[in-house]
Design an enzyme around this catalytic site. Structure first.
Site, PDB file in Angstrom:
ATOM      1  N   ASP A  86      55.836  15.182  53.470  1.00 13.47           N
ATOM      2  CA  ASP A  86      56.670  14.683  52.385  1.00 13.47           C
ATOM      3  C   ASP A  86      56.361  15.437  51.095  1.00 13.47           C
ATOM      4  O   ASP A  86      55.195  15.643  50.749  1.00 13.47           O
ATOM      5  CB  ASP A  86      56.395  13.183  52.209  1.00 13.47           C
ATOM      6  CG  ASP A  86      57.281  12.538  51.173  1.00 13.47           C
ATOM      7  OD1 ASP A  86      58.498  12.501  51.384  1.00 13.47           O
ATOM      8  OD2 ASP A  86      56.743  12.057  50.157  1.00 13.47           O
TER       9      ASP A  86
ATOM     10  N   GLU B 145      59.107  19.179  53.863  1.00 13.80           N
ATOM     11  CA  GLU B 145      60.195  18.804  52.963  1.00 13.80           C
ATOM     12  C   GLU B 145      60.005  19.705  51.746  1.00 13.80           C
ATOM     13  O   GLU B 145      59.098  19.478  50.942  1.00 13.80           O
ATOM     14  CB  GLU B 145      60.123  17.336  52.569  1.00 13.80           C
ATOM     15  CG  GLU B 145      61.269  16.924  51.652  1.00 13.80           C
ATOM     16  CD  GLU B 145      61.149  15.493  51.170  1.00 13.80           C
ATOM     17  OE1 GLU B 145      62.181  14.819  51.039  1.00 13.80           O
ATOM     18  OE2 GLU B 145      60.014  15.045  50.894  1.00 13.80           O
TER      19      GLU B 145
END
Length: 686
Positions: free
Chosen positions: A344, A379
């Site tokens: 993330d 990401e």
């Protein structure tokens, strides 16, 4: 005394009735190990304090005569000057960052969370002792690494299925209520067979490591459900396991991974190393802030750099943080044989403070013997300066190169299938994988997606122009305002049959683009079941029944599920075209030849690419052992007449027609001319 395999951090039982405890702080003047005895409801709590011995590298250690099951924490003595980032406060019991199990006691309310703040209103150290209300670390027995059973990839490569563990398994028909929402439910025969028939190779789960709710969320009477607010990097979220015993939890997770592997399905975990649950400087203190705020967080003096949008940012340049990240990733691999990780806000892991693919932490992950051959997914954006890094994760690995979420694909596909937006040039670039971005990496490095956990579901993408996030309690201010969606004529749900047919057609058209792209497709769990979030594009703090994947039979959902199976079967049948090589112009080497054609069947000129026409044909000539494949797309609002190219092995056979609710009859052939309905596409093979 830097940590080594024979001197690891955390609580390490010695097998002779004692445990060695090690924790890190460069700024502490004293550190006390606190051994805790308590009854089940924490009504009576006692602690025994043990002085820890410092070492020049910032490691503190102490031995105690306790074993597995013992509760403990740390108290750090030293300077408390928040204005310059020094936050020692011995009144606050701190978690071990390396804790293998966390005991939170009963759910903490606002009063308890307020006590966890380390600064009083006047700026002095908050004197309230947090022994009773703080989460406690738990000593766990050592466990051997599990044997690896990783499955091979199927023809056509990976198809990823992103899911929230709780919402994926809450309503499974063959799972007992006590196991619903847990890792045990991943062994469901119903679920595994669904994923197999759907053509899924890889299940990707939202965070499963121990997390906490933000104090602002609790104040609104809600809780964090998605898990992007990490408390413990080495410990599973207790609610995701049927047992509260650490050994049984790891057995449960490893058993789920093994069951998926036996079915030919990988498991990837979403991990959050960009920030922690300690939030902004005035939020509760759990561990890192009180241990060594300077070492663990990016800051200017006493002010955090917030590249995560969550109040703080971990400092990936500090060896303490690098060891924490690598050690915890290795721990999850060793305990479960998980196949990879999705990171993330991954640019945080490469900040110096600007992003560099050659960052020591990224190199350590990619070169590690346990991690470097796993699937590593970035990401590729965060909220800091220069945070958009799509295509930038070129760090070498021991195996498969880094892959990245490709949001350009998402935008291009969404825009093409709504009026007044997008173009065939943008869509062609997306379908071909946008090769110029990837710096010599294979096409599988691009993970193309149309929806993800954050944002509209596929159902909502065609049913809502605007987000409807009122239930979150943030006055509609949360969630993106730029959804590239179109409600197809009416906002929200409708019984109008024409609008419902148009919505279903657009869903199918986007799914074909998703599943027949050159890159790696990612489906969001429940999209194939027509799942809706009722227009909420950020339900991170909601745990409502309608958010769970709906497994019960329903005509619209069943048809959509069958359609996805059909398209993934096309991808597998033409696996040689989806092998990680790029699409190239005819006559070029190093990939699969593709011809881009207009509605007249002619090759598009440079002038044609800039025209407003949204009709496109994508012709992939025959590969060894395979016939040619043709995608014909009409992203416009009017029916389009087409002249098809000559098939290599003729005649063209219809495989997919998104304008047809029931699907084409097997063996249906197509002449050299045909009509394409608005917002529809066909897939043909010879």
């Amino acid at each position: 005394m830097s940590p080594t395999p024979d001197r690891p951090l955390g609580a390490c039982p010695d097998g002779r009735g004692g445990t060695m405890f090690r924790v890190r702080s460069r700024v502490a003047e004293r550190v006390e190990l606190c051994l805790i005895e308590a009854d089940a409801d924490r009504a009576r709590v006692r602690e025994r304090r043990v002085e820890m011995t410092p070492h020049p590298d910032g490691c503190w250690e102490a031995w105690a005569d306790v074993g597995p099951g013992a509760r403990y924490g740390y108290r750090v003595h030293g300077t408390h000057e928040p204005a310059v980032g020094l936050r020692a406060n011995p009144a606050k019991l701190l978690l071990d960052p390396y804790a293998r199990l966390i005991d939170e006691g009963s759910r903490r309310g606002l009063v308890a969370m307020e006590q966890l703040r380390d600064v009083a209103p006047d700026g002095s150290p908050d004197p309230r002792d947090t022994l009773r209300v703080a989460p406690w670390s738990v000593v766990c027995a050592a466990r051997p690494a599990v044997a690896s059973s990783r499955p091979p990839l199927p023809p056509g490569g990976r198809v990823i299925y992103e899911a929230h563990l709780g919402q994926l398994t809450a309503l499974l028909p063959d799972v007992e209520p006590r196991a619903a929402g847990t890792f045990s439910a991943l062994r469901s025969r119903f679920l595994i067979e669904h994923l197999q028939r759907l053509g899924v190779s890889t299940l990707e789960l939202l965070p499963v490591a121990h997390w906490a709710s933000e104090i602002a969320v609790v104040r609104r009477g809600r809780r964090n459900v998605w898990g992007y607010n990490p408390m413990g990097f080495f410990s599973p979220m207790p609610s995701y396991c049927t047992s509260r015993d650490a050994g049984a939890q790891w057995d449960e997770i490893a058993g789920a991974v093994a069951a998926l592997h036996a079915a030919g399905i990988e498991l990837v975990l979403d991990v959050v190393y960009n920030h922690t649950c300690e939030g902004a400087s005035g939020d509760p203190t759990y561990h890192l802030r009180g241990l060594d705020n300077h070492a663990y967080y990016l800051a200017h003096g006493g002010e955090y750099v917030d590249a995560s949008g969550c109040g703080n940012t971990l400092d990936a340049g500090d060896p303490f943080v690098q060891d924490l990240v690598v050690d915890s990733l290795r721990h999850w691999v060793a305990m479960t044989d998980v196949d990879g990780f999705r990171f993330d806000l991954a640019p945080v892991l490469g900040r110096r403070p600007d992003f560099s693919a050659d960052h020591p932490l990224l190199r350590r992950i990619g070169e590690d013997e346990l991690l470097g051959d796993r699937l590593l997914i970035a990401e590729p954006w965060d909220l800091g300066h220069g945070g958009y890094q799509l295509g930038g994760f070129t760090t070498p690995t021991r195996g498969t190169p880094w892959a990245e979420w490709n949001d350009r694909f998402r935008r291009a596909v969404r825009d093409y299938w709504r009026p007044g937006h997008g173009s065939r040039a943008e869509l062609a670039t997306a379908l071909a994988g946008d090769r110029a971005l990837w710096g010599g990496r294979p096409a599988t490095s691009s993970i193309g997606f149309v929806t993800a956990h954050d944002g509209f579901t596929l159902h909502d993408l065609v049913a809502y122009d605007e987000k409807h996030n009122d239930d979150n309690g943030e006055h509609g201010l949360d969630g993106s305002d730029y959804n590239h969606s179109w409600n197809s004529g009416v906002e929200g749900e409708t019984d109008n049959p024409e609008i419902r047919r148009l919505r279903a057609r657009r869903q199918r058209s986007m799914l074909v683009c998703l599943l027949l792209q050159t890159g790696t497709p990612m489906i969001t769990a429940g999209d194939e079941r027509d799942r809706t979030q009722r227009g909420n594009n950020n339900p991170y703090c909601l745990d409502q029944p309608h958010l769970a994947v709906p497994w019960a039979a329903a005509p619209d959902a069943d048809r959509l599920t069958g359609f996805v199976r059909t398209v993934t079967a096309v991808r597998r049948a033409h696996g040689a075209l989806f092998d990680g090589q790029w699409l190239v112009h005819p006559g070029e080497d190093g990939g699969h030849a593709v011809r881009w054609l207009g509605r007249d069947g002619g090759v598009l000129s440079s002038h044609d690419w800039h025209a407003a026409d949204k009709v496109l044909q994508m012709h992939l000539p025959a590969a060894p052992g395979h016939g040619s494949l043709l995608l014909a797309l009409n992203g416009g609002a009017e029916t389009a007449g087409l002249r098809l190219p000559t098939a290599d092995r003729g005649p063209w056979r219809m495989l997919v027609d998104t304008a047809d609710d029931t699907g084409p009859s097997p063996g249906t052939t197509v002449a050299d001319r045909m009509s394409l309905e608005p917002y529809s596409l066909v897939v043909l093979a010879d």
